[in-house]
Design a protein around this motif. Sequence first.
Motif, PDB file in Angstrom:
ATOM      1  N   ALA A 120       0.827  -1.201   0.000  1.00 51.30           N
ATOM      2  CA  ALA A 120       0.000   0.000   0.000  1.00 51.30           C
ATOM      3  C   ALA A 120       0.866   1.258   0.000  1.00 51.30           C
ATOM      4  O   ALA A 120       0.562   2.245  -0.691  1.00 51.30           O
ATOM      5  N   VAL A 121       1.955   1.239   0.757  1.00 54.49           N
ATOM      6  CA  VAL A 121       2.870   2.374   0.796  1.00 54.49           C
ATOM      7  C   VAL A 121       3.523   2.568  -0.569  1.00 54.49           C
ATOM      8  O   VAL A 121       3.660   3.686  -1.071  1.00 54.49           O
ATOM      9  N   TRP A 122       3.928   1.467  -1.174  1.00 52.80           N
ATOM     10  CA  TRP A 122       4.549   1.505  -2.501  1.00 52.80           C
ATOM     11  C   TRP A 122       3.599   2.122  -3.522  1.00 52.80           C
ATOM     12  O   TRP A 122       3.990   2.963  -4.333  1.00 52.80           O
ATOM     13  N   CYS A 123       2.319   1.719  -3.489  1.00 51.14           N
ATOM     14  CA  CYS A 123       1.337   2.277  -4.428  1.00 51.14           C
ATOM     15  C   CYS A 123       1.165   3.776  -4.208  1.00 51.14           C
ATOM     16  O   CYS A 123       1.006   4.539  -5.169  1.00 51.14           O
ATOM     17  N   LEU A 124       1.204   4.200  -2.938  1.00 51.11           N
ATOM     18  CA  LEU A 124       1.084   5.620  -2.637  1.00 51.11           C
ATOM     19  C   LEU A 124       2.241   6.395  -3.274  1.00 51.11           C
ATOM     20  O   LEU A 124       2.035   7.423  -3.925  1.00 51.11           O
ATOM     21  N   TYR A 125       3.458   5.893  -3.093  1.00 50.07           N
ATOM     22  CA  TYR A 125       4.627   6.573  -3.649  1.00 50.07           C
ATOM     23  C   TYR A 125       4.620   6.570  -5.183  1.00 50.07           C
ATOM     24  O   TYR A 125       5.238   7.438  -5.808  1.00 50.07           O
ATOM     25  N   SER A 126       3.935   5.601  -5.788  1.00 51.39           N
ATOM     26  CA  SER A 126       3.922   5.506  -7.244  1.00 51.39           C
ATOM     27  C   SER A 126       3.305   6.743  -7.882  1.00 51.39           C
ATOM     28  O   SER A 126       3.704   7.150  -8.982  1.00 51.39           O
ATOM     29  N   ILE A 127       2.339   7.349  -7.219  1.00 52.01           N
ATOM     30  CA  ILE A 127       1.735   8.564  -7.763  1.00 52.01           C
ATOM     31  C   ILE A 127       2.770   9.684  -7.813  1.00 52.01           C
ATOM     32  O   ILE A 127       2.895  10.399  -8.810  1.00 52.01           O
ATOM     33  N   GLY A 128       3.555   9.801  -6.755  1.00 50.53           N
ATOM     34  CA  GLY A 128       4.594  10.817  -6.725  1.00 50.53           C
ATOM     35  C   GLY A 128       5.663  10.600  -7.774  1.00 50.53           C
ATOM     36  O   GLY A 128       6.088  11.539  -8.454  1.00 50.53           O
ATOM     37  N   LEU A 129       6.087   9.345  -7.933  1.00 51.39           N
ATOM     38  CA  LEU A 129       7.156   9.082  -8.913  1.00 51.39           C
ATOM     39  C   LEU A 129       6.666   9.356 -10.332  1.00 51.39           C
ATOM     40  O   LEU A 129       7.442   9.807 -11.194  1.00 51.39           O
ATOM     41  N   LEU A 130       5.374   9.124 -10.602  1.00 51.51           N
ATOM     42  CA  LEU A 130       4.831   9.407 -11.931  1.00 51.51           C
ATOM     43  C   LEU A 130       4.678  10.904 -12.165  1.00 51.51           C
ATOM     44  O   LEU A 130       4.964  11.402 -13.255  1.00 51.51           O
ATOM     45  N   LEU A 131       4.236  11.639 -11.146  1.00 50.88           N
ATOM     46  CA  LEU A 131       4.124  13.091 -11.280  1.00 50.88           C
ATOM     47  C   LEU A 131       5.488  13.722 -11.540  1.00 50.88           C
ATOM     48  O   LEU A 131       5.633  14.605 -12.396  1.00 50.88           O
ATOM     49  N   LEU A 132       6.507  13.257 -10.820  1.00 45.88           N
ATOM     50  CA  LEU A 132       7.860  13.768 -11.040  1.00 45.88           C
ATOM     51  C   LEU A 132       8.358  13.426 -12.438  1.00 45.88           C
ATOM     52  O   LEU A 132       9.014  14.220 -13.100  1.00 45.88           O
ATOM     53  N   MET A 133       8.009  12.224 -12.884  1.00 44.71           N
ATOM     54  CA  MET A 133       8.463  11.767 -14.192  1.00 44.71           C
ATOM     55  C   MET A 133       7.841  12.597 -15.316  1.00 44.71           C
ATOM     56  O   MET A 133       8.497  12.921 -16.306  1.00 44.71           O
ATOM     57  N   ILE A 134       6.573  12.954 -15.151  1.00 40.01           N
ATOM     58  CA  ILE A 134       5.869  13.646 -16.222  1.00 40.01           C
ATOM     59  C   ILE A 134       6.294  15.114 -16.333  1.00 40.01           C
ATOM     60  O   ILE A 134       6.471  15.638 -17.433  1.00 40.01           O
ATOM     61  N   LYS A 135       6.470  15.789 -15.205  1.00 37.73           N
ATOM     62  CA  LYS A 135       6.630  17.239 -15.251  1.00 37.73           C
ATOM     63  C   LYS A 135       7.959  17.757 -14.712  1.00 37.73           C
ATOM     64  O   LYS A 135       8.067  18.935 -14.377  1.00 37.73           O
ATOM     65  N   THR A 136       8.974  16.943 -14.627  1.00 38.32           N
ATOM     66  CA  THR A 136      10.293  17.436 -14.220  1.00 38.32           C
ATOM     67  C   THR A 136      11.335  16.915 -15.210  1.00 38.32           C
ATOM     68  O   THR A 136      11.065  16.001 -15.997  1.00 38.32           O
ATOM     69  N   PRO A 137      12.540  17.459 -15.174  1.00 38.41           N
ATOM     70  CA  PRO A 137      13.604  16.996 -16.082  1.00 38.41           C
ATOM     71  C   PRO A 137      14.016  15.549 -15.869  1.00 38.41           C
ATOM     72  O   PRO A 137      14.762  14.998 -16.684  1.00 38.41           O
ATOM     73  N   ILE A 138      13.532  14.918 -14.798  1.00 43.01           N
ATOM     74  CA  ILE A 138      13.886  13.513 -14.547  1.00 43.01           C
ATOM     75  C   ILE A 138      13.586  12.653 -15.766  1.00 43.01           C
ATOM     76  O   ILE A 138      14.353  11.762 -16.122  1.00 43.01           O
ATOM     77  N   ARG A 139      12.469  12.936 -16.422  1.00 50.90           N
ATOM     78  CA  ARG A 139      12.051  12.105 -17.557  1.00 50.90           C
ATOM     79  C   ARG A 139      13.123  12.034 -18.637  1.00 50.90           C
ATOM     80  O   ARG A 139      13.361  10.975 -19.220  1.00 50.90           O
ATOM     81  N   GLN A 140      13.801  13.134 -18.901  1.00 54.60           N
ATOM     82  CA  GLN A 140      14.787  13.165 -19.982  1.00 54.60           C
ATOM     83  C   GLN A 140      15.988  12.274 -19.711  1.00 54.60           C
ATOM     84  O   GLN A 140      16.680  11.863 -20.637  1.00 54.60           O
ATOM     85  N   TYR A 141      16.219  11.963 -18.443  1.00 55.86           N
ATOM     86  CA  TYR A 141      17.353  11.115 -18.086  1.00 55.86           C
ATOM     87  C   TYR A 141      17.014   9.624 -18.134  1.00 55.86           C
ATOM     88  O   TYR A 141      17.893   8.788 -17.941  1.00 55.86           O
ATOM     89  N   LEU A 142      15.760   9.285 -18.375  1.00 58.06           N
ATOM     90  CA  LEU A 142      15.331   7.887 -18.333  1.00 58.06           C
ATOM     91  C   LEU A 142      15.333   7.203 -19.701  1.00 58.06           C
ATOM     92  O   LEU A 142      15.189   5.984 -19.783  1.00 58.06           O
ATOM     93  N   TYR A 143      15.489   7.972 -20.775  1.00 58.09           N
ATOM     94  CA  TYR A 143      15.499   7.380 -22.112  1.00 58.09           C
ATOM     95  C   TYR A 143      16.796   6.603 -22.346  1.00 58.09           C
ATOM     96  O   TYR A 143      17.864   6.993 -21.870  1.00 58.09           O
ATOM     97  N   VAL A 144      16.689   5.510 -23.078  1.00 64.06           N
ATOM     98  CA  VAL A 144      17.863   4.729 -23.465  1.00 64.06           C
ATOM     99  C   VAL A 144      17.843   4.528 -24.979  1.00 64.06           C
ATOM    100  O   VAL A 144      16.779   4.353 -25.581  1.00 64.06           O
ATOM    101  N   ASN A 145      19.006   4.589 -25.596  1.00 61.71           N
ATOM    102  CA  ASN A 145      19.125   4.374 -27.038  1.00 61.71           C
ATOM    103  C   ASN A 145      20.083   3.243 -27.361  1.00 61.71           C
ATOM    104  O   ASN A 145      20.534   3.108 -28.500  1.00 61.71           O
ATOM    105  N   SER A 146      20.412   2.475 -26.338  1.00 61.91           N
ATOM    106  CA  SER A 146      21.286   1.318 -26.547  1.00 61.91           C
ATOM    107  C   SER A 146      20.857   0.215 -25.589  1.00 61.91           C
ATOM    108  O   SER A 146      20.106   0.465 -24.633  1.00 61.91           O
ATOM    109  N   TRP A 147      21.330  -0.971 -25.864  1.00 63.75           N
ATOM    110  CA  TRP A 147      21.042  -2.090 -24.970  1.00 63.75           C
ATOM    111  C   TRP A 147      22.300  -2.363 -24.158  1.00 63.75           C
ATOM    112  O   TRP A 147      23.209  -3.026 -24.589  1.00 63.75           O
ATOM    113  N   TYR A 148      22.361  -1.699 -22.977  1.00 64.93           N
ATOM    114  CA  TYR A 148      23.506  -1.815 -22.073  1.00 64.93           C
ATOM    115  C   TYR A 148      24.830  -1.494 -22.770  1.00 64.93           C
ATOM    116  O   TYR A 148      25.808  -2.228 -22.678  1.00 64.93           O
TER     117      TYR A 148
END
Length: 253
Positions: A211-239
């Motif tokens: 339940a705690v994990w699900c609660l935090y999931s909303i925060g991690l998604l909000l940060l991902m959508i509207k902060t520069p964090i999202r730009q650091y999550l893209y990958v263009n290679s396989w390891y």
Amino acid sequence: MCWSGEASAVLAVTGLASTAYFYRKGESGVLCAALAYFSLMELLQAYTYTVIDQCADPRNQIATFLGYMHIAFQPFFVNAVAMHFIPDSLRRRIAPAVYTLCAAAAVVFMMRIYPFDWMTYCFDRDYNMTFFTSAKYTMPFCGKEICSTSGAWHIAWAIPANGNVFMGNVYGYAAFVLPLLYGSWKMVVYHFISGPLLAYMTTDDMNEWAAVWCLYSIGLLLLMIKTPIRQYLYVNSWYGLPLPKFLRASSHT
């Protein structure tokens, strides 16, 4: 630290309102869908607080069951988000297989709570170890009766479930191992730190962890959508290995 039904309701409304706002602003439909799905979980938790600790109340049992079903289908949304950060052409090629595996994981996860004659319940298993110092049972979402109770500061879910280790860990395989296989490792690291690790650090009750994990999931998604964090999550290679040209995305949105 103590959570409440009112706090869950506010967070749910915030998540759903943000979903509508971001979608109208042209943000990724995949990210918005994930935010909406986890916001619905928080809405369910807000209702659960109205019958918390009333284990004989059918409304408590139904709310607990619905929470379990919500978790069973979360890997679809987790992988949809993880695939958002890999090249478009690769995502199109692997998506059918990924979602098929998510469906298989959901089936196995739901089978955990079917009372087969041959099953050994989670509360009868002794694994001789747990990372949760005060855990009553040795795996999340485990109990001798289906019930939502008060945890250390949020909801603790219990349900009579199969104690098989593979069945108990199938969520982790689908939500973390599977994205690692197709290379979305940055998203996995971000998800792990802001989800299960943060939940582990803020509760020592294994049944409260989900339940705690699900609660935090909303925060991690909000940060991902509207902060520069999202730009650091893209990958263009396989390891570190370059993808073939026909598998590279032309752009990310």
